[in-house]
Design a protein around this motif. Structure first.
Motif, PDB file in Angstrom:
ATOM      1  N   ALA A 334       0.827  -1.257   0.114  1.00 62.55           N
ATOM      2  CA  ALA A 334       0.023  -0.150  -0.085  1.00 62.55           C
ATOM      3  C   ALA A 334       0.801   1.428   0.087  1.00 62.55           C
ATOM      4  O   ALA A 334       0.526   2.165  -0.737  1.00 62.55           O
ATOM      5  N   ALA A 335       2.097   1.245   0.659  1.00 62.26           N
ATOM      6  CA  ALA A 335       2.793   2.346   0.705  1.00 62.26           C
ATOM      7  C   ALA A 335       3.569   2.463  -0.391  1.00 62.26           C
ATOM      8  O   ALA A 335       3.718   3.703  -0.897  1.00 62.26           O
ATOM      9  N   GLU A 336       3.893   1.412  -1.218  1.00 63.72           N
ATOM     10  CA  GLU A 336       4.609   1.681  -2.397  1.00 63.72           C
ATOM     11  C   GLU A 336       3.937   1.977  -3.451  1.00 63.72           C
ATOM     12  O   GLU A 336       4.404   2.867  -4.304  1.00 63.72           O
ATOM     13  N   SER A 337       2.728   1.560  -3.471  1.00 67.43           N
ATOM     14  CA  SER A 337       1.607   1.909  -4.452  1.00 67.43           C
ATOM     15  C   SER A 337       1.388   3.277  -4.649  1.00 67.43           C
ATOM     16  O   SER A 337       1.307   3.942  -5.511  1.00 67.43           O
ATOM     17  N   LEU A 338       1.083   3.937  -3.309  1.00 69.94           N
ATOM     18  CA  LEU A 338       0.678   5.312  -3.345  1.00 69.94           C
ATOM     19  C   LEU A 338       1.965   6.188  -3.712  1.00 69.94           C
ATOM     20  O   LEU A 338       1.849   7.065  -4.462  1.00 69.94           O
ATOM     21  N   SER A 339       3.196   5.798  -3.312  1.00 71.12           N
ATOM     22  CA  SER A 339       4.402   6.615  -3.576  1.00 71.12           C
ATOM     23  C   SER A 339       4.495   6.665  -4.978  1.00 71.12           C
ATOM     24  O   SER A 339       4.965   7.769  -5.773  1.00 71.12           O
ATOM     25  N   SER A 340       4.059   5.303  -5.670  1.00 70.89           N
ATOM     26  CA  SER A 340       4.471   5.236  -7.249  1.00 70.89           C
ATOM     27  C   SER A 340       3.595   6.183  -7.888  1.00 70.89           C
ATOM     28  O   SER A 340       3.906   6.833  -8.903  1.00 70.89           O
ATOM     29  N   VAL A 341       2.114   6.272  -7.389  1.00 72.81           N
ATOM     30  CA  VAL A 341       1.008   7.244  -8.075  1.00 72.81           C
ATOM     31  C   VAL A 341       1.712   8.703  -7.766  1.00 72.81           C
ATOM     32  O   VAL A 341       1.638   9.483  -8.790  1.00 72.81           O
ATOM     33  N   ILE A 342       2.047   9.147  -6.789  1.00 73.61           N
ATOM     34  CA  ILE A 342       2.605  10.471  -6.824  1.00 73.61           C
ATOM     35  C   ILE A 342       3.830  10.745  -7.541  1.00 73.61           C
ATOM     36  O   ILE A 342       3.977  11.883  -8.459  1.00 73.61           O
ATOM     37  N   ASP A 343       4.760   9.643  -7.755  1.00 75.84           N
ATOM     38  CA  ASP A 343       5.843  10.009  -8.909  1.00 75.84           C
ATOM     39  C   ASP A 343       5.385   9.768 -10.203  1.00 75.84           C
ATOM     40  O   ASP A 343       6.104  10.792 -10.990  1.00 75.84           O
ATOM     41  N   SER A 344       4.235   9.295 -10.264  1.00 75.91           N
ATOM     42  CA  SER A 344       4.002   9.217 -11.919  1.00 75.91           C
ATOM     43  C   SER A 344       3.362  10.660 -12.045  1.00 75.91           C
ATOM     44  O   SER A 344       3.358  10.820 -13.196  1.00 75.91           O
ATOM     45  N   GLN A 345       2.535  11.243 -11.186  1.00 77.73           N
ATOM     46  CA  GLN A 345       1.943  12.548 -11.177  1.00 77.73           C
ATOM     47  C   GLN A 345       3.188  13.599 -11.370  1.00 77.73           C
ATOM     48  O   GLN A 345       2.814  14.489 -11.979  1.00 77.73           O
ATOM     49  N   LEU A 346       4.143  13.277 -10.667  1.00 81.55           N
ATOM     50  CA  LEU A 346       5.373  14.437 -10.764  1.00 81.55           C
ATOM     51  C   LEU A 346       6.096  14.463 -11.933  1.00 81.55           C
ATOM     52  O   LEU A 346       6.596  15.282 -12.460  1.00 81.55           O
ATOM     53  N   ALA A 347       5.972  13.426 -12.873  1.00 83.02           N
ATOM     54  CA  ALA A 347       6.443  13.082 -14.019  1.00 83.02           C
ATOM     55  C   ALA A 347       5.845  13.984 -14.989  1.00 83.02           C
ATOM     56  O   ALA A 347       6.393  14.518 -16.071  1.00 83.02           O
ATOM     57  N   ARG A 348       4.671  14.800 -14.849  1.00 87.74           N
ATOM     58  CA  ARG A 348       4.009  15.585 -15.627  1.00 87.74           C
ATOM     59  C   ARG A 348       4.498  17.022 -15.124  1.00 87.74           C
ATOM     60  O   ARG A 348       4.658  17.340 -13.876  1.00 87.74           O
ATOM     61  N   SER A 349       4.878  17.817 -16.090  1.00 86.78           N
ATOM     62  CA  SER A 349       5.458  19.237 -15.714  1.00 86.78           C
ATOM     63  C   SER A 349       4.561  19.939 -14.695  1.00 86.78           C
ATOM     64  O   SER A 349       3.226  19.938 -15.111  1.00 86.78           O
ATOM     65  N   GLY A 350       5.165  20.873 -14.213  1.00 88.07           N
ATOM     66  CA  GLY A 350       4.427  21.798 -13.459  1.00 88.07           C
ATOM     67  C   GLY A 350       4.276  21.685 -11.940  1.00 88.07           C
ATOM     68  O   GLY A 350       3.847  22.308 -11.085  1.00 88.07           O
ATOM     69  N   ALA A 351       5.035  20.624 -11.504  1.00 88.83           N
ATOM     70  CA  ALA A 351       5.142  20.293 -10.119  1.00 88.83           C
ATOM     71  C   ALA A 351       6.499  19.661  -9.738  1.00 88.83           C
ATOM     72  O   ALA A 351       7.008  19.019 -10.483  1.00 88.83           O
ATOM     73  N   GLU A 352       6.908  19.918  -8.626  1.00 92.82           N
ATOM     74  CA  GLU A 352       8.300  19.490  -8.045  1.00 92.82           C
ATOM     75  C   GLU A 352       8.212  19.095  -6.618  1.00 92.82           C
ATOM     76  O   GLU A 352       7.589  19.673  -5.679  1.00 92.82           O
ATOM     77  N   ASP A 353       8.666  17.847  -6.278  1.00 87.94           N
ATOM     78  CA  ASP A 353       8.715  17.244  -4.970  1.00 87.94           C
ATOM     79  C   ASP A 353       9.824  18.251  -4.129  1.00 87.94           C
ATOM     80  O   ASP A 353      11.168  17.751  -4.277  1.00 87.94           O
ATOM     81  N   MET A 354       9.570  19.115  -3.436  1.00 83.36           N
ATOM     82  CA  MET A 354      10.619  20.058  -2.688  1.00 83.36           C
ATOM     83  C   MET A 354      11.042  19.069  -1.683  1.00 83.36           C
ATOM     84  O   MET A 354      12.219  19.651  -1.267  1.00 83.36           O
ATOM     85  N   THR A 355      10.610  18.031  -1.088  1.00 86.39           N
ATOM     86  CA  THR A 355      11.180  17.392   0.091  1.00 86.39           C
ATOM     87  C   THR A 355      12.389  16.258  -0.584  1.00 86.39           C
ATOM     88  O   THR A 355      13.203  15.860   0.210  1.00 86.39           O
ATOM     89  N   ALA A 356      12.347  16.064  -1.915  1.00 83.92           N
ATOM     90  CA  ALA A 356      13.278  14.979  -2.311  1.00 83.92           C
ATOM     91  C   ALA A 356      14.544  15.342  -2.070  1.00 83.92           C
ATOM     92  O   ALA A 356      15.471  14.527  -1.841  1.00 83.92           O
ATOM     93  N   ARG A 357      15.072  16.751  -2.209  1.00 80.77           N
ATOM     94  CA  ARG A 357      16.546  17.297  -1.973  1.00 80.77           C
ATOM     95  C   ARG A 357      16.830  16.885  -0.519  1.00 80.77           C
ATOM     96  O   ARG A 357      17.895  17.075  -0.057  1.00 80.77           O
ATOM     97  N   TYR A 358      15.834  16.828   0.579  1.00 81.68           N
ATOM     98  CA  TYR A 358      16.128  16.674   1.619  1.00 81.68           C
ATOM     99  C   TYR A 358      16.119  15.277   2.436  1.00 81.68           C
ATOM    100  O   TYR A 358      16.438  15.069   3.639  1.00 81.68           O
ATOM    101  N   ARG A 359      15.778  14.603   1.320  1.00 83.28           N
ATOM    102  CA  ARG A 359      15.539  13.030   1.917  1.00 83.28           C
ATOM    103  C   ARG A 359      16.707  12.326   1.641  1.00 83.28           C
ATOM    104  O   ARG A 359      17.566  12.492   0.413  1.00 83.28           O
ATOM    105  N   SER A 360      17.261  11.440   2.419  1.00 85.87           N
ATOM    106  CA  SER A 360      18.480  10.715   1.911  1.00 85.87           C
ATOM    107  C   SER A 360      18.111   9.638   1.176  1.00 85.87           C
ATOM    108  O   SER A 360      19.109   9.065   0.408  1.00 85.87           O
ATOM    109  N   GLY A 361      16.909   9.241   1.151  1.00 87.55           N
ATOM    110  CA  GLY A 361      16.418   7.996   0.421  1.00 87.55           C
ATOM    111  C   GLY A 361      15.146   8.051  -0.268  1.00 87.55           C
ATOM    112  O   GLY A 361      14.443   8.999  -0.547  1.00 87.55           O
ATOM    113  N   SER A 362      14.623   6.890  -0.263  1.00 85.21           N
ATOM    114  CA  SER A 362      13.081   6.754  -0.699  1.00 85.21           C
ATOM    115  C   SER A 362      12.116   7.386   0.264  1.00 85.21           C
ATOM    116  O   SER A 362      12.227   7.431   1.483  1.00 85.21           O
ATOM    117  N   ARG A 363      10.957   7.766  -0.453  1.00 83.44           N
ATOM    118  CA  ARG A 363       9.811   8.241   0.224  1.00 83.44           C
ATOM    119  C   ARG A 363       9.328   7.231   1.288  1.00 83.44           C
ATOM    120  O   ARG A 363       8.696   7.429   2.285  1.00 83.44           O
TER     121      ARG A 363
END
Length: 473
Positions: A334-363
């Protein structure tokens, strides 16, 4: 194994059909739960007028006193649970290991329910806007120099409940002092709270016939919605949309709550950083009153970056850790599925995951066999981007930058809005917006609740209808 029975007019009933509820991290069975089929539910609810008559044998003030006692019992007493008993500590542990909510949050939610029960007179005062409670016993009376009369619309309130947080159960508690029986269908992973609340009411002296507790499948839930005159339905958009046009069903769906800046406050956004983080992350981000969006006419990227830095400090911790701020998902999948949904939506231009630069690994991360999603904030340049209006069951928010005069048109419906502005015209726009259910025109988190205020509709107005009355007072 611990068994959780049905309650049929307050009487425990062991069904031949059962389900097994497992421990979130170990998978080991925690409880066997009797399941109610739709035929049994229909038969019981055909007789529910008897429960209403038994509640009517008590005055509203007597039921308020029973509610107060129930609050103490719910939070402190050993109460029946099937063939066993459940202490308050048992309740906290069992709820935590099946819902993924940290024990500290379960205790906080238990305190909410206790508060609502012990302050029931104040809660009813808010819902009825100060109606003399004796009028509910007599059916009519004078209020403010005018004759008023109220008619109850149903014998029973049905409630199809969620698993995300025990705090939601505070919303149906006033039904008992409002002399309305209950038909409760618990969430599949959270059978504990409604059963324990019912036992607390019964131990406090409430007629047991008022309580019907039906763990069931979707067909059983449908029977409750169809056969109670008024009901509450919790769920995602797919669950609640078919019932939106039914006035007998009060919808508790996605909240899409927001923090909104005006032009005058967007420059001082840093003064409200703690408010924004609390709005998104309180209660593990699991409540409909958690903000899923921050809408601002300026400084959106800077706001998102600051929230991301704060989010990076929130770790996944064991469920029994006193500082735990994240809730676990039901499974790794369930966790990996939701994270994948978010990543697939981030692949569309116009949005940026601002937390990614402060995480050391996966969401997605794992702690002691439980799976978590780390807090995430997305900066959206495009208000039409799908993540600009997304809501998920963990601390997730999008920061959307839109001119002030377009915010209300573009942000869509919102259960709670905290409006940060002193602009008189914008405040008026917020006050008159039909998209805003609860409005905080003050610097307070969206997650802060006043229990004497309506929530996604007024329960008193859902259960009672004012009618014309002429006669002798």
């Amino acid at each position: 194994m611990l068994h959780i029975p049905l309650l049929r007019a307050g009487k425990t009933y062991r069904s031949l059909s059962t389900s097994v509820l497992g421990h979130l991290s170990t998978g080991e069975p925690v409880a066997e739960i009797s399941q109610a089929n739709s035929g049994l539910i229909a038969r019981d609810l055909a007789e529910i007028a008897r429960a209403r008559r038994e509640l009517e044998s008590l005055t509203t003030r007597e039921l308020v006193e029973i509610s107060k006692k129930a609050g103490t019992l719910f939070a402190e007493a050993d109460l029946p649970l099937g063939d066993s008993t459940q202490s308050a500590d048992d309740y906290v542990l069992q709820t935590s290991v099946t819902t993924g909510l940290p024990q500290s949050m379960v205790r906080a939610n238990m305190a909410k329910a206790r508060f609502v029960l012990e302050e029931m007179e104040t809660v009813l005062g808010g819902l009825t806007r100060g109606l003399d409670l004796d009028i509910l016993d007599q059916g009519f009376g004078e209020q403010g120099g005018r004759m008023v009369s109220y008619r109850r619309e149903t014998d029973a309130l049905g409630a199809v409940l969620p698993s995300n947080s025990p705090g939601v159960h505070s919303l149906w508690l006033p039904a008992i002092p409002l002399k309305t029986a209950l038909a409760l269908r618990p969430g599949s992973r959270e059978p504990w709270t409604p059963f324990r609340l019912a036992q607390a009411f019964i131990a406090a002296g409430c007629p047991e016939s008022a309580f019907h507790y039906y763990p069931s499948d979707h067909a059983g839930a449908g029977q409750i919605l169809l056969r109670t005159g008024r009901s509450m339905l919790y769920g995602d958009r797919a669950t609640v949309d078919p019932w939106r046009s039914d006035p007998a069903v009060q919808i508790h769906g996605p909240g899409w709550s927001k923090v909104v800046f005006g032009n005058d406050a967007a420059g001082t956004w840093s003064d409200h950083l703690e408010l924004m983080v609390a709005s998104v992350a309180d209660n593990g981000g699991r409540s409909c009153i958690n903000a899923s969006g921050v809408w601002t006419p300026a400084n959106g990227r800077a706001i998102a970056d600051a929230i991301a830095r704060e989010f990076a400090e929130i770790e996944a911790l064991p469920l029994d850790h006193p500082e735990a701020r994240l809730a676990a998902f039901p499974s790794r999948k369930a966790a990996e599925s939701l994270s994948s949904v978010i990543d697939s939506q981030l692949a569309r231009s116009g949005a940026e995951d601002m937390t990614a630069r402060y995480r050391s690994g996966s969401r997605v991360t794992e702690v002691e066999g439980c799976w978590f999603l780390l807090p995430t904030v997305v900066y959206c340049e495009d208000p039409e981007h799908p993540l600009a209006s997304a809501e998920y069951l963990f601390p997730f928010a999008s920061v959307v930058e839109v001119p002030q005069n377009e915010i209300l048109d573009k942000m869509g419906p919102s259960l709670v809005v905290t409006g940060l502005t002193e602009d008189a015209e914008f405040r008026r726009d917020l006050l008159t917006s039909t998209h805003v259910e609860r409005l905080n025109l003050a610097p307070m988190p969206t997650s802060k609740v006043a229990w004497d205020q309506p929530h996604e509709g007024n329960l008193f107005e859902h259960l009672y209808r004012q009618r014309s009355y002429q006669g002798v007072a």
